[in-house]
Write a protein that holds these residues in place. Structure first.
Motif, PDB file in Angstrom:
ATOM      1  N   MET A  33     -15.239  -6.512  36.316  1.00 35.05           N
ATOM      2  CA  MET A  33     -14.933  -6.451  34.900  1.00 35.05           C
ATOM      3  C   MET A  33     -13.524  -5.928  34.645  1.00 35.05           C
ATOM      4  SD  MET A  33     -17.215  -7.380  32.771  1.00 35.05           S
ATOM      5  CE  MET A  33     -18.884  -7.408  32.254  1.00 35.05           C
ATOM      6  N   ILE A  34     -12.768  -5.730  35.688  1.00 30.79           N
ATOM      7  CA  ILE A  34     -11.421  -5.211  35.492  1.00 30.79           C
ATOM      8  C   ILE A  34     -10.495  -6.290  34.932  1.00 30.79           C
ATOM      9  CG2 ILE A  34      -9.680  -5.263  37.330  1.00 30.79           C
ATOM     10  CD1 ILE A  34     -10.285  -2.395  37.819  1.00 30.79           C
ATOM     11  N   GLN A  35     -10.876  -7.554  35.028  1.00 28.64           N
ATOM     12  CA  GLN A  35     -10.019  -8.638  34.571  1.00 28.64           C
ATOM     13  C   GLN A  35     -10.245  -8.987  33.103  1.00 28.64           C
ATOM     14  OE1 GLN A  35     -12.491  -8.951  36.754  1.00 28.64           O
ATOM     15  NE2 GLN A  35     -13.762 -10.682  36.235  1.00 28.64           N
ATOM     16  N   ARG A  36     -10.886  -8.147  32.360  1.00 25.79           N
ATOM     17  CA  ARG A  36     -11.169  -8.406  30.956  1.00 25.79           C
ATOM     18  C   ARG A  36      -9.937  -8.157  30.085  1.00 25.79           C
ATOM     19  NH1 ARG A  36     -15.080 -11.423  29.997  1.00 25.79           N
ATOM     20  NH2 ARG A  36     -15.291 -10.496  27.975  1.00 25.79           N
ATOM     21  N   ILE A  37      -9.997  -8.631  28.844  1.00 32.32           N
ATOM     22  CA  ILE A  37      -8.857  -8.520  27.930  1.00 32.32           C
ATOM     23  C   ILE A  37      -8.586  -7.067  27.552  1.00 32.32           C
ATOM     24  CG2 ILE A  37     -10.228  -8.908  25.854  1.00 32.32           C
ATOM     25  CD1 ILE A  37      -6.706 -10.261  26.448  1.00 32.32           C
ATOM     26  N   GLN A  38      -9.646  -6.243  27.511  1.00 39.30           N
ATOM     27  CA  GLN A  38      -9.414  -4.842  27.154  1.00 39.30           C
ATOM     28  C   GLN A  38      -8.580  -4.133  28.212  1.00 39.30           C
ATOM     29  OE1 GLN A  38     -12.605  -6.063  27.267  1.00 39.30           O
ATOM     30  NE2 GLN A  38     -13.901  -4.765  28.520  1.00 39.30           N
ATOM     31  N   THR A  39      -8.651  -4.594  29.445  1.00 42.15           N
ATOM     32  CA  THR A  39      -7.814  -4.006  30.492  1.00 42.15           C
ATOM     33  C   THR A  39      -6.350  -4.292  30.213  1.00 42.15           C
ATOM     34  OG1 THR A  39      -9.617  -4.346  32.059  1.00 42.15           O
ATOM     35  CG2 THR A  39      -7.458  -3.881  32.971  1.00 42.15           C
ATOM     36  N   LEU A  40      -6.052  -5.486  29.743  1.00 43.44           N
ATOM     37  CA  LEU A  40      -4.661  -5.808  29.396  1.00 43.44           C
ATOM     38  C   LEU A  40      -4.167  -4.945  28.244  1.00 43.44           C
ATOM     39  CD1 LEU A  40      -4.695  -9.695  29.658  1.00 43.44           C
ATOM     40  CD2 LEU A  40      -3.771  -8.043  31.281  1.00 43.44           C
ATOM     41  N   TYR A  41      -5.021  -4.752  27.240  1.00 45.40           N
ATOM     42  CA  TYR A  41      -4.638  -3.902  26.115  1.00 45.40           C
ATOM     43  C   TYR A  41      -4.432  -2.454  26.564  1.00 45.40           C
ATOM     44  CZ  TYR A  41      -5.924  -7.690  22.939  1.00 45.40           C
ATOM     45  OH  TYR A  41      -5.999  -8.881  22.270  1.00 45.40           O
ATOM     46  N   LEU A  42      -5.309  -1.974  27.430  1.00 45.26           N
ATOM     47  CA  LEU A  42      -5.174  -0.599  27.915  1.00 45.26           C
ATOM     48  C   LEU A  42      -3.935  -0.449  28.795  1.00 45.26           C
ATOM     49  CD1 LEU A  42      -8.918   0.172  28.645  1.00 45.26           C
ATOM     50  CD2 LEU A  42      -7.515   1.202  26.866  1.00 45.26           C
ATOM     51  N   LEU A  43      -3.646  -1.447  29.621  1.00 45.46           N
ATOM     52  CA  LEU A  43      -2.426  -1.409  30.438  1.00 45.46           C
ATOM     53  C   LEU A  43      -1.173  -1.440  29.563  1.00 45.46           C
ATOM     54  CD1 LEU A  43      -3.280  -3.707  33.460  1.00 45.46           C
ATOM     55  CD2 LEU A  43      -2.855  -1.248  33.497  1.00 45.46           C
ATOM     56  N   LEU A  44      -1.218  -2.211  28.493  1.00 50.73           N
ATOM     57  CA  LEU A  44      -0.097  -2.246  27.561  1.00 50.73           C
ATOM     58  C   LEU A  44       0.092  -0.889  26.887  1.00 50.73           C
ATOM     59  CD1 LEU A  44       2.051  -4.090  26.363  1.00 50.73           C
ATOM     60  CD2 LEU A  44       0.411  -4.734  24.618  1.00 50.73           C
ATOM     61  N   SER A  45      -1.006  -0.249  26.543  1.00 51.90           N
ATOM     62  CA  SER A  45      -0.933   1.091  25.957  1.00 51.90           C
ATOM     63  C   SER A  45      -0.358   2.099  26.954  1.00 51.90           C
ATOM     64  CB  SER A  45      -2.322   1.524  25.498  1.00 51.90           C
ATOM     65  OG  SER A  45      -2.297   2.853  25.065  1.00 51.90           O
ATOM     66  N   ILE A  46      -0.783   1.992  28.211  1.00 56.07           N
ATOM     67  CA  ILE A  46      -0.245   2.885  29.247  1.00 56.07           C
ATOM     68  C   ILE A  46       1.250   2.654  29.416  1.00 56.07           C
ATOM     69  CG2 ILE A  46      -0.283   3.395  31.716  1.00 56.07           C
ATOM     70  CD1 ILE A  46      -3.293   2.832  31.635  1.00 56.07           C
ATOM     71  N   GLY A  47       1.657   1.399  29.407  1.00 57.24           N
ATOM     72  CA  GLY A  47       3.082   1.090  29.529  1.00 57.24           C
ATOM     73  C   GLY A  47       3.900   1.643  28.379  1.00 57.24           C
ATOM     74  N   ILE A  48       3.348   1.563  27.190  1.00 61.34           N
ATOM     75  CA  ILE A  48       4.033   2.109  26.017  1.00 61.34           C
ATOM     76  C   ILE A  48       4.150   3.621  26.123  1.00 61.34           C
ATOM     77  CG2 ILE A  48       3.782   2.524  23.530  1.00 61.34           C
ATOM     78  CD1 ILE A  48       2.603  -0.316  23.338  1.00 61.34           C
ATOM     79  N   MET A  49       3.060   4.263  26.510  1.00 62.37           N
ATOM     80  CA  MET A  49       3.025   5.727  26.499  1.00 62.37           C
ATOM     81  C   MET A  49       3.734   6.360  27.684  1.00 62.37           C
ATOM     82  SD  MET A  49       1.719   6.146  23.679  1.00 62.37           S
ATOM     83  CE  MET A  49       1.132   7.781  23.373  1.00 62.37           C
ATOM     84  N   THR A  50       3.930   5.643  28.774  1.00 64.63           N
ATOM     85  CA  THR A  50       4.609   6.258  29.918  1.00 64.63           C
ATOM     86  C   THR A  50       5.986   5.677  30.174  1.00 64.63           C
ATOM     87  OG1 THR A  50       3.496   4.739  31.441  1.00 64.63           O
ATOM     88  CG2 THR A  50       2.486   6.898  31.100  1.00 64.63           C
TER      89      THR A  50
END
Length: 136
Positions: A1-18
């Motif tokens: 389930m790591i390939q779901r769309i929410q993972t992309l959104y969470l990765l984008l959030s991590i990229g923004i915040m770090t």
């Protein structure tokens, strides 16, 4: 389930915040120096804590309820950070020396949007699993 769309959104959030906190400045003080999040440990702590919550949320994909709760906690943390930025921007002196607000103050808003979209996708997955369980 790591390939779901929410993972992309969470990765984008991590990229923004770090990643983007080192690129975009928060504001320019009256001396003309640009203030970044890495200059203040409070702001850096909020940014990193939000990114860590999103990272933990990515790897808790087997437990969607905890993933959803972690997403909400990260949203709340971003709202607190946004409130601190609004408070700080209202206290910046704007009389004789002009102080400029940077785009770094908007990073929590972009992260909140990504986290809300991720939580919406997590909720959609949870509803799908519940509907399949009803059929059994």
């Amino acid at each position: 389930m790591i390939q779901r769309i929410q993972t992309l959104y969470l990765l984008l959030s991590i990229g923004i915040m770090t990643g983007l906190i080192f690129v975009f400045h928060l504001w320019t003080n009256s001396e003309g120096q640009q203030v970044y999040a890495k200059d203040n440990y409070l702001y850096l702590g909020f940014f990193v804590a939000s990114a860590v919550l999103s990272l933990i949320s990515i790897f808790s994909f087997k437990n969607r309820k905890s993933q959803f709760v972690l997403g909400r906690l990260s949203i709340i943390l971003n709202f607190i950070l946004l409130g601190v930025f609004v408070y700080q921007s209202l206290n910046l002196s704007g009389e004789t020396n002009v102080s400029e607000k940077g785009i770094g103050m908007l990073l929590p808003i972009f992260s909140i949007v990504c986290l809300v979209l991720a939580n919406k996708a997590i909720k959609k997955d949870e509803d799908l699993v519940k509907s399949v369980d009803r059929l059994r």
